[in-house]
Write a protein that holds these residues in place. Sequence first.
Motif, mmCIF file in Angstrom:
data_model
loop_
_atom_site.group_PDB
_atom_site.id
_atom_site.type_symbol
_atom_site.label_atom_id
_atom_site.label_comp_id
_atom_site.label_asym_id
_atom_site.label_seq_id
_atom_site.Cartn_x
_atom_site.Cartn_y
_atom_site.Cartn_z
ATOM 1 N N GLY A 251 2.764 -1.664 6.378
ATOM 2 C CA GLY A 251 1.651 -1.188 5.549
ATOM 3 C C GLY A 251 1.702 0.302 5.311
ATOM 4 O O GLY A 251 1.153 0.799 4.329
ATOM 5 N N GLU B 189 1.859 1.823 0.071
ATOM 6 C CA GLU B 189 1.412 2.657 -1.057
ATOM 7 C C GLU B 189 2.537 3.526 -1.619
ATOM 8 O O GLU B 189 2.335 4.267 -2.569
ATOM 9 C CB GLU B 189 0.213 3.504 -0.628
ATOM 10 N N GLN C 21 8.157 0.392 12.965
ATOM 11 C CA GLN C 21 8.877 -0.863 12.777
ATOM 12 C C GLN C 21 9.594 -0.838 11.423
ATOM 13 O O GLN C 21 10.309 -1.776 11.081
ATOM 14 C CB GLN C 21 7.907 -2.039 12.797
ATOM 15 N N ASN C 22 9.355 0.197 10.657
ATOM 16 C CA ASN C 22 9.922 0.253 9.312
ATOM 17 C C ASN C 22 11.360 0.732 9.344
ATOM 18 O O ASN C 22 11.757 1.496 10.215
ATOM 19 C CB ASN C 22 9.077 1.166 8.415
ATOM 20 N N HIS D 281 13.106 -1.310 14.699
ATOM 21 C CA HIS D 281 13.864 -2.356 13.994
ATOM 22 C C HIS D 281 15.048 -1.781 13.250
ATOM 23 O O HIS D 281 15.527 -2.372 12.283
ATOM 24 C CB HIS D 281 12.943 -3.125 13.039
ATOM 25 N N GLY E 12 -1.004 0.042 9.734
ATOM 26 C CA GLY E 12 -0.252 -0.800 8.806
ATOM 27 C C GLY E 12 0.662 -1.805 9.463
ATOM 28 O O GLY E 12 1.723 -2.115 8.929
ATOM 29 N N THR E 13 0.247 -2.322 10.592
ATOM 30 C CA THR E 13 1.036 -3.400 11.181
ATOM 31 C C THR E 13 0.119 -4.586 11.448
ATOM 32 O O THR E 13 -1.033 -4.432 11.844
ATOM 33 C CB THR E 13 1.756 -2.966 12.473
ATOM 34 N N VAL F 2 4.389 -9.484 15.179
ATOM 35 C CA VAL F 2 5.812 -9.628 15.489
ATOM 36 C C VAL F 2 6.110 -8.974 16.836
ATOM 37 O O VAL F 2 5.891 -7.767 16.996
ATOM 38 C CB VAL F 2 6.652 -8.997 14.358
ATOM 39 N N VAL G 136 -5.647 1.627 11.892
ATOM 40 C CA VAL G 136 -5.819 1.853 10.450
ATOM 41 C C VAL G 136 -5.191 0.672 9.727
ATOM 42 O O VAL G 136 -3.969 0.465 9.766
ATOM 43 C CB VAL G 136 -5.134 3.156 9.998
ATOM 44 N N PRO H 59 -6.369 -2.214 6.251
ATOM 45 C CA PRO H 59 -7.452 -2.772 5.434
ATOM 46 C C PRO H 59 -7.907 -4.154 5.906
ATOM 47 O O PRO H 59 -9.006 -4.593 5.607
ATOM 48 C CB PRO H 59 -6.858 -2.858 4.031
ATOM 49 N N GLU H 60 -7.009 -4.827 6.641
ATOM 50 C CA GLU H 60 -7.321 -6.189 7.120
ATOM 51 C C GLU H 60 -7.580 -6.210 8.622
ATOM 52 O O GLU H 60 -7.199 -5.295 9.343
ATOM 53 C CB GLU H 60 -6.125 -7.121 6.873
ATOM 54 N N THR I 124 -6.655 -7.626 12.293
ATOM 55 C CA THR I 124 -5.405 -8.078 12.921
ATOM 56 C C THR I 124 -5.719 -8.422 14.378
ATOM 57 O O THR I 124 -6.776 -8.082 14.889
ATOM 58 C CB THR I 124 -4.346 -6.946 12.934
ATOM 59 N N GLY J 4 -9.070 0.451 6.058
ATOM 60 C CA GLY J 4 -8.719 0.981 4.740
ATOM 61 C C GLY J 4 -7.237 1.275 4.678
ATOM 62 O O GLY J 4 -6.525 1.161 5.669
HETATM 63 N N1 APR Z 1 -2.427 0.748 4.689
HETATM 64 C C1 APR Z 1 -2.468 0.244 5.951
HETATM 65 N N2 APR Z 1 -2.130 -1.022 6.247
HETATM 66 C C2 APR Z 1 -1.742 -1.806 5.224
HETATM 67 C C3 APR Z 1 -1.666 -1.365 3.893
HETATM 68 C C4 APR Z 1 -2.035 -0.023 3.651
HETATM 69 N N3 APR Z 1 -2.006 0.502 2.412
HETATM 70 N N4 APR Z 1 -1.240 -2.387 3.106
HETATM 71 C C5 APR Z 1 -1.043 -3.427 3.931
HETATM 72 N N5 APR Z 1 -1.353 -3.089 5.200
HETATM 73 C C6 APR Z 1 -1.296 -3.898 6.403
HETATM 74 C C7 APR Z 1 -1.482 -5.375 6.168
HETATM 75 O O1 APR Z 1 -2.860 -5.689 6.261
HETATM 76 C C8 APR Z 1 -0.705 -5.951 7.338
HETATM 77 O O2 APR Z 1 -1.520 -6.064 8.475
HETATM 78 O O3 APR Z 1 0.017 -3.754 6.868
HETATM 79 C C9 APR Z 1 0.356 -4.900 7.614
HETATM 80 C C10 APR Z 1 1.731 -5.351 7.185
HETATM 81 O O4 APR Z 1 2.088 -6.385 8.067
HETATM 82 P P1 APR Z 1 3.573 -6.988 8.010
HETATM 83 O O5 APR Z 1 3.965 -7.243 6.600
HETATM 84 O O6 APR Z 1 3.624 -8.100 9.001
HETATM 85 O O7 APR Z 1 4.463 -5.777 8.472
HETATM 86 P P2 APR Z 1 4.749 -5.382 9.970
HETATM 87 O O8 APR Z 1 3.548 -5.540 10.820
HETATM 88 O O9 APR Z 1 5.401 -4.059 9.904
HETATM 89 O O10 APR Z 1 5.828 -6.477 10.386
HETATM 90 C C11 APR Z 1 6.495 -6.258 11.603
HETATM 91 O O11 APR Z 1 8.153 -7.875 10.993
HETATM 92 O O12 APR Z 1 8.766 -8.778 8.943
HETATM 93 C C12 APR Z 1 9.167 -7.946 9.991
HETATM 94 O O13 APR Z 1 10.692 -6.262 9.629
HETATM 95 C C13 APR Z 1 9.345 -6.572 9.445
HETATM 96 O O14 APR Z 1 9.333 -4.688 10.886
HETATM 97 C C14 APR Z 1 8.509 -5.667 10.278
HETATM 98 C C15 APR Z 1 7.949 -6.533 11.369
#
Ligand code: APR
Length: 257
Positions: A25, A29, A102-103, A120, A195-196, A200, A220, A222-223, A225, A237
């Motif tokens: 996440g 943006e 994790q990015n 990762h 933003g995670t 995982v 931080v 928007p959803e 978790t 947000g």
């Molecule tokens: N700001 C903050 N959070 C955000 C935004 C934003 N603008 N947009 C989306 N998100 C949140 C979503 O609500 C979600 O909870 O970011 C999160 C993204 O979650 P994932 O897509 O599961 O990404 P991540 O948590 O990084 O996944 C972990 O799994 O798929 C693999 O390699 C990928 O390293 C990643 C790992």
Amino acid sequence: GHPATQEAAALLDQAERVVVFTGAGMSAESGVPTFRDALTGLWQRFDAQALATPEAFRADPALVWGWYEWRRHAVQQAQPNAGHRAVAAIEARVPNTVLVTQNVDDLHERAGSANPVHLHGSLFAPRCSACAHPASTPYGEADEPTDGPVPPPRCARCAADIRPGVVWFGEALPTAALEAAVEAASSCDLLVTVGTSGLVYPAAEIPQVAARLGATVIQVNPEETPLDRVATVNLRGPAARVLPALVEAAWGDTDQV
Ligand code: APR
Ligand code: NAD
């Protein structure tokens, strides 16, 4: 500002040892094609799992290498956002800050973060699939964004195929990175998770280790978790808006943001 932001800002201002823990996440943006979004064009007939595995690479190195080169170019077209810059502002302000991501993009680095822990791996750290020797840049002939298979370069040391430097499905996380992340989470007094989805593992353990050892956790996202249950403060947000507001509330306008 928002009461939760004020509360989070006070926690950030008092913190001595900070961990910032980021997920996909953080780059949302910046328009970085996500793992699934990256399946467009030629790639749309593939399932991510069918490309991001050691078996897929062994079966067709050029297909997998071509996909990651396409994504690396896509990341290069993207720009760090105000959230990445706010993270760099926190690192500049709190010397004992460790950034764990994790990015696999390089947007934290391009926003000024010196040394993120890449749990990762990274799209920018290809290595030999046999002897792990790092590939030298440019990584291969394709300096154009390809949209198809590209034969991977050969290792300068042992001539085996160079592979992407990311953690694939079924692979272990890099030990040094995971140990550094657990060490930082175990000794911080504040962890900011951004933003995670917290789904995982073992990455999702990091904020829970911090909370278990008494650190304060700010989330931080928007959803909701699963990390909501360990968060002291939830800032609901998008990172590119929330993080600059948090830094501004804690320390007034900082030029980096
Ligand atoms: N700001 C903050 N959070 C955000 C935004 C934003 N603008 N947009 C989306 N998100 C949140 C979503 O609500 C979600 O909870 O970011 C999160 C993204 O979650 P994932 O897509 O599961 O990404 P991540 O948590 O990084 O996944 C972990 O799994 O798929 C693999 O390699 C990928 O390293 C990643 C790992
Ligand atoms: P990736 O999903 O990490 O995607 C890389 C890029 O897409 C990054 O820039 C990231 O910021 C961005 N991104 C990913 N999801 C996003 C989202 N929902 N919104 C916005 N941006 C998003 O894919 P990758 O290049 O394959 O590298 C990570 C690899 O590691 C994946 O294959 C992943 O499944 C694997 N992995 C393994 C483990 C493990 O425990 N072995 C854990 C997590 C991920």
